[in-house]
Design an enzyme around this catalytic site. Sequence first.
Site, short mmCIF file in Angstrom:
data_model
loop_
_atom_site.label_atom_id
_atom_site.label_comp_id
_atom_site.label_asym_id
_atom_site.label_seq_id
_atom_site.Cartn_x
_atom_site.Cartn_y
_atom_site.Cartn_z
N ARG A 50 -1.04 27.86 -23.60
CA ARG A 50 -1.27 27.93 -25.25
C ARG A 50 -2.36 26.84 -25.30
O ARG A 50 -2.86 26.38 -24.63
CB ARG A 50 -0.14 27.49 -25.79
CG ARG A 50 0.97 26.40 -25.14
CD ARG A 50 0.61 25.16 -25.11
NE ARG A 50 -0.08 24.57 -26.21
CZ ARG A 50 -0.90 23.60 -26.29
NH1 ARG A 50 -1.43 22.91 -25.26
NH2 ARG A 50 -1.17 23.20 -27.64
N GLY A 51 -2.64 26.88 -26.52
CA GLY A 51 -3.93 26.01 -27.18
C GLY A 51 -5.21 27.25 -26.99
O GLY A 51 -5.20 27.99 -26.17
N ALA A 52 -6.01 27.17 -28.18
CA ALA A 52 -6.84 28.26 -28.42
C ALA A 52 -7.79 28.51 -27.28
O ALA A 52 -7.97 29.65 -26.81
CB ALA A 52 -7.64 27.90 -29.62
N GLN A 201 4.74 20.13 -28.83
CA GLN A 201 3.59 19.98 -28.01
C GLN A 201 3.00 18.44 -28.06
O GLN A 201 2.66 18.12 -27.08
CB GLN A 201 2.22 20.63 -28.60
CG GLN A 201 2.59 22.19 -28.46
CD GLN A 201 2.98 23.04 -29.65
OE1 GLN A 201 3.92 22.29 -30.36
NE2 GLN A 201 2.81 24.45 -30.01
N ASP A 242 -7.70 26.46 -34.41
CA ASP A 242 -7.32 27.69 -33.74
C ASP A 242 -8.38 28.65 -34.42
O ASP A 242 -8.54 29.77 -33.75
CB ASP A 242 -5.78 28.34 -34.08
CG ASP A 242 -4.86 27.46 -33.15
OD1 ASP A 242 -4.52 26.21 -33.61
OD2 ASP A 242 -4.78 27.79 -32.23
N ASN A 252 -4.76 25.46 -37.99
CA ASN A 252 -4.41 24.79 -36.76
C ASN A 252 -2.96 24.52 -36.93
O ASN A 252 -2.46 25.10 -37.80
CB ASN A 252 -5.13 23.28 -36.76
CG ASN A 252 -4.97 22.60 -35.50
OD1 ASN A 252 -5.00 23.24 -34.50
ND2 ASN A 252 -4.54 21.34 -35.67
N LYS A 253 -2.34 24.01 -36.14
CA LYS A 253 -1.07 23.91 -35.82
C LYS A 253 -0.01 23.34 -37.04
O LYS A 253 -0.74 22.64 -37.98
CB LYS A 253 -0.70 22.74 -34.71
CG LYS A 253 0.86 22.55 -34.25
CD LYS A 253 1.61 23.93 -34.16
CE LYS A 253 0.98 24.71 -32.95
NZ LYS A 253 1.85 26.19 -33.05
O1 MRU Z 1 1.02 27.20 -30.60
P1 MRU Z 1 -0.31 26.51 -30.01
O2 MRU Z 1 0.23 25.35 -28.93
O3 MRU Z 1 -1.16 27.43 -28.98
O4 MRU Z 1 -1.14 25.74 -30.70
C1 MRU Z 1 -2.26 24.94 -30.31
C2 MRU Z 1 -2.80 24.17 -31.43
O5 MRU Z 1 -2.60 24.36 -32.46
C3 MRU Z 1 -3.90 23.54 -30.97
O6 MRU Z 1 -4.33 22.32 -31.86
C4 MRU Z 1 -5.29 24.19 -31.13
O7 MRU Z 1 -5.13 25.50 -30.47
C5 MRU Z 1 -6.32 23.65 -30.65
S1 MRU Z 1 -6.34 23.33 -29.03
C6 MRU Z 1 -7.61 22.58 -28.46
#
Ligand code: MRU
Length: 349
Positions: A50-52, A201, A242, A252-253
């Site tokens: 996970r993470g963009a 996270q 994201d 973002n999250k």
């Molecule tokens: O649901 P996730 O864990 O994929 O969400 C991740 C986030 O929101 C991060 O802050 C975002 O992807 C930036 S990661 C460099």
Amino acid sequence: MQRNEILSPIVWQAPVLSLLDQRLLPGEEKWVDCASVSAVIAAIKSMVVRGAPAIGITAAYGAVIALNEVRHTQEEIGRQNFAALMNELADARPTAVNLAWAVNSVNDLLTKHRWDDFPAALLALAQEIHQADVTANLCMGELGKDVMVAGQDNPFSVLTHCNTGSLATGGYGTALGVIRSVWASGMLDRVFADETRPWLQGSRLTAWELERDGIPVVLNTDSAAAWLMAKENIRWVVVGADRITANGDVANKIGTYSLAVLAKHHGVRFMVVAPSSTVDMALSSGQEIEIEERTADELTLIGGTRMAPEGIEVVNPVFDVTPASLIDVIVTERGIVESPTLAKMEALF
Ligand code: MRU
């Protein structure tokens, strides 16, 4: 930090993609081997990865696996099957544009190559996307650090949300990369890490990464953020993204928007750190971003134990949109945008 010391959660071991299973951290360090594109799609959906930026990189290697699956048939059928798999891959999660960006890059590449030459070119593209992300992160680390420490005489604390480190990227991290660079400069006191409900996270991944690096980290509930901003020496909130739209709005999250409102109230500055693969100039504002909703059990169950009445109605949006007007600076590998506006975003992208 040297490039060879950077943790990478995504390892290509042809013909298999190995992903560090982020659902099990910090308790277990176990790798999931994906040998089919359906396994890659399942890994993205279920948050093994996970993470963009990390899901963008995973999708690029997923395309390599998909091509291996379809290319041993007649070219026309192979192309049709490949296109269908690319659509499925792009749809695995909706909010982080890096996923669609990676799939679009693959599709663009296909227009420039003969079918027979495409496998080698595609693997090179996936590896380039992976390496370029680490390079971008190291660059953003320096740029963001310079902005953060400017005018500060003494070490200060920062607050971060979700996980934006090596685990969320090709390595080093976006917001966590800036934190690593500020730590290396000697100007970081400590990091307040929001636990980041409901998937945690912050507590499971960010705290784990920072402890591994020996960077002082304090874990707090998401709802402690206002109080901590009022009481502690927090000068910056620093987060990843994201999707960033043409006017500088940032998805973002979930919980990021609240932090930006709180930061404004407390005179704490707000920094967003993301590579250009997260910028979506095709959308004019954050209103147009599709926000992923995940299942109710992420809220109603904790470790398998029920924490809410059976059948309760639940809303679980996992991202939100922070308006550009609440953001002090966006840091990308192409440069920084202070107080983002459409004109400033257009000038850089
Ligand atoms: O649901 P996730 O864990 O994929 O969400 C991740 C986030 O929101 C991060 O802050 C975002 O992807 C930036 S990661 C460099």
